[in-house]
Design an enzyme around this catalytic site. Structure first.
Site, PDB file in Angstrom:
ATOM      1  N   SER A   1      30.751  59.882 -20.659  1.00  0.00           N
ATOM      2  CA  SER A   1      29.217  59.286 -20.371  1.00  0.00           C
ATOM      3  C   SER A   1      29.271  58.236 -19.365  1.00  0.00           C
ATOM      4  O   SER A   1      28.310  58.277 -18.547  1.00  0.00           O
ATOM      5  CB  SER A   1      28.926  58.577 -21.755  1.00  0.00           C
ATOM      6  OG  SER A   1      29.690  57.348 -21.880  1.00  0.00           O
ATOM      7  N   GLU A   2      30.524  57.554 -19.238  1.00  0.00           N
ATOM      8  CA  GLU A   2      30.711  56.868 -17.837  1.00  0.00           C
ATOM      9  C   GLU A   2      32.037  56.758 -17.367  1.00  0.00           C
ATOM     10  O   GLU A   2      33.078  56.892 -18.266  1.00  0.00           O
ATOM     11  CB  GLU A   2      30.304  55.327 -17.949  1.00  0.00           C
ATOM     12  CG  GLU A   2      28.794  55.193 -18.058  1.00  0.00           C
ATOM     13  CD  GLU A   2      28.079  55.228 -19.495  1.00  0.00           C
ATOM     14  OE1 GLU A   2      26.923  54.944 -19.778  1.00  0.00           O
ATOM     15  OE2 GLU A   2      29.110  55.271 -20.457  1.00  0.00           O
ATOM     16  N   THR A   3      32.090  56.589 -16.223  1.00  0.00           N
ATOM     17  CA  THR A   3      33.557  56.235 -15.305  1.00  0.00           C
ATOM     18  C   THR A   3      33.232  55.106 -14.539  1.00  0.00           C
ATOM     19  O   THR A   3      32.579  54.925 -13.867  1.00  0.00           O
ATOM     20  CB  THR A   3      34.073  57.314 -14.596  1.00  0.00           C
ATOM     21  OG1 THR A   3      34.129  58.582 -15.583  1.00  0.00           O
ATOM     22  CG2 THR A   3      35.371  57.307 -13.795  1.00  0.00           C
TER      23      THR A   3
END
Length: 285
Positions: free
Chosen positions: A44-46
């Site tokens: 979903s995020e980095t």
């Protein structure tokens, strides 16, 4: 070549919670490369940690697979926990000030003296809110006819719309039309339900607009949820709630959230929880 770490956020158990990729030193990396890495990681995020430029200890950029966010709870929280756990030079004792696109976000860490960090507390940007002008369309995309509380949208970086369901069973049974939901640009749909304990809530978050089919633990929504419940009299103002999320995904997350109101104005919004590092590696880019 850059190192990276995978952490599971809002849990102290590996392979639960919300996974996050962190590049602890992204100095010299271009924005285009960051975006491509985020797409490669497909989480979903980095996040990408950089030297500070505005008085903080570190600067962090956050990418979903489809774009950059100025702020989000799970990635900033998880990044802070990773930096504290791995003794990053930006961490000053048990504190960290993180520069984000929404300003400097402070963190405090806890754990046994001389031991590893076990929990973290984060003060979030105070959100602004308003009724959602496309509430009927949103309810239709979620397969619902109504919400237990007014459908309102809160912005603290991401834009979160809150929809209440009567029971946890109703929440678990949701059948979401993701194609219709994707038409709500720059929006995450946060559905919540009571558990029987007024200070414990269940939640699910869907956001095709942010490249996330369903999120296992949404820190940027937990704080506004505490505010939303307090504003509408479902919990005492300033009470700390526990939010369980990701259960339907097999990735249970636990977030504690508090929204404090002083003289009718929101004074602070905080979340706390745990994170655990589960993997590390190198990016040959």
């Amino acid at each position: 070549m850059y190192g990276y770490v995978i952490a599971d956020v809002f849990t102290d158990t590996a392979l639960e919670g919300n996974p996050l990729a962190v590049v602890p030193d992204a100095t010299g990396m271009s924005s285009a490369c960051m975006q491509r890495i985020a797409r490669e990681m497909n989480l979903s995020e980095t996040t990408f940690v950089l030297p500070p430029t505005a008085g903080g200890d570190v600067r962090v950029r956050i990418f979903t697979p489809v774009g950059e966010l100025p702020f989000a709870g799970h990635p900033t929280f998880g990044t802070a926990a990773v930096l504290a756990t791995t003794a990053h030079p930006g961490v000053r004792g048990r504190e960290l000030r993180m520069e984000t696109g929404m300003g400097v976000v402070p963190f405090e860490f806890a754990g046994p003296p001389g031991g590893r960090v076990t929990t973290a507390r984060m003060r979030q940007p105070i959100p602004v809110w308003q009724p959602y002008d496309r509430a009927a369309e949103l309810l239709d995309a979620l397969g619902l006819s109504s919400s237990t509380l007014p459908v309102e949208v809160y912005r603290n970086g991401p834009r979160h719309a809150f929809v209440g369901l009567p029971t946890v069973a109703d929440l678990s049974a949701l059948q979401v039309d993701h194609r219709a939901l994707a038409a709500h640009e720059d929006l995450a749909a946060n559905c919540f339900a009571p558990t029987g304990d007024p200070l414990v809530w269940r939640a699910r978050m869907f956001s095709p607009a942010y490249g996330v089919v369903e999120d296992a633990g949404t820190g940027s929504a937990a704080g506004p949820l505490a505010l939303h419940l307090g504003r509408h009299g479902r919990i005492p103002q300033g009470a700390t709630i526990t939010v369980h999320q990701g259960v339907e995904m097999g990735r249970p997350s636990t977030i504690r959230a508090t929204a404090t109101v002083v003289n009718g104005a929101v004074d602070r919004v905080e979340i706390s929880g745990s994170a655990v590092v589960v993997a590390a590696g190198r990016l040959y880019v």
